[in-house]
Design a protein around this motif. Sequence first.
Motif, short mmCIF file in Angstrom:
data_model
loop_
_atom_site.label_atom_id
_atom_site.label_comp_id
_atom_site.label_asym_id
_atom_site.label_seq_id
_atom_site.Cartn_x
_atom_site.Cartn_y
_atom_site.Cartn_z
N ILE A 1 -13.15 85.27 -19.05
CA ILE A 1 -14.05 84.12 -19.21
C ILE A 1 -15.17 84.46 -20.19
CG2 ILE A 1 -15.68 82.64 -17.97
CD1 ILE A 1 -13.76 82.96 -15.53
N LEU A 2 -15.69 85.67 -20.09
CA LEU A 2 -16.72 86.12 -21.02
C LEU A 2 -16.18 86.16 -22.46
CD1 LEU A 2 -19.58 87.22 -21.50
CD2 LEU A 2 -18.68 89.49 -21.01
N LEU A 3 -14.95 86.65 -22.61
CA LEU A 3 -14.34 86.71 -23.95
C LEU A 3 -14.13 85.32 -24.54
CD1 LEU A 3 -11.74 89.59 -23.49
CD2 LEU A 3 -13.88 89.64 -24.81
N VAL A 4 -13.74 84.36 -23.72
CA VAL A 4 -13.58 82.98 -24.20
C VAL A 4 -14.92 82.41 -24.64
CG1 VAL A 4 -12.99 80.62 -23.50
CG2 VAL A 4 -11.45 82.51 -22.92
N ALA A 5 -15.96 82.66 -23.86
CA ALA A 5 -17.29 82.18 -24.22
C ALA A 5 -17.75 82.81 -25.54
CB ALA A 5 -18.28 82.48 -23.11
N MET A 6 -17.50 84.10 -25.71
CA MET A 6 -17.86 84.77 -26.97
C MET A 6 -17.04 84.23 -28.14
SD MET A 6 -18.45 88.66 -25.52
CE MET A 6 -18.01 89.39 -27.06
#
Length: 114
Positions: A26-31
């Motif tokens: 989820i963090l990677l998608v946000a980044m």
Amino acid sequence: MLKRLNEIGSRISGQTADLAGAPLSILLVAMFCAGWFLKAGAAGENTLTLILSVASITLTQMVLNGQRRSEKALHLKMDELVIAMDGARNEVAGIESKSIEHLEALRHNSGDSA
């Protein structure tokens, strides 16, 4: 052949859904989204929206597939317990696939008025 292909697809779907739900993913998608907006600006918004829409629909289907598998396994376990239990009505095993009328008839036959 088709059964084997379905098993492979289910395994890949389950693993992908588990991976996509991880906090790091989820963090990677946000980044990724933030980077896309910084690089492409408003011009890339439609493309990003399309990519995220397709990805979210695909992941939703994968999660639902996993839930259906879990639900089937749970029903199988419960059916096994009903059949193995003394005094239990074996006809209630597998009722999740029966019609509403059949469920009401079983409820009526049990003497349960609720």
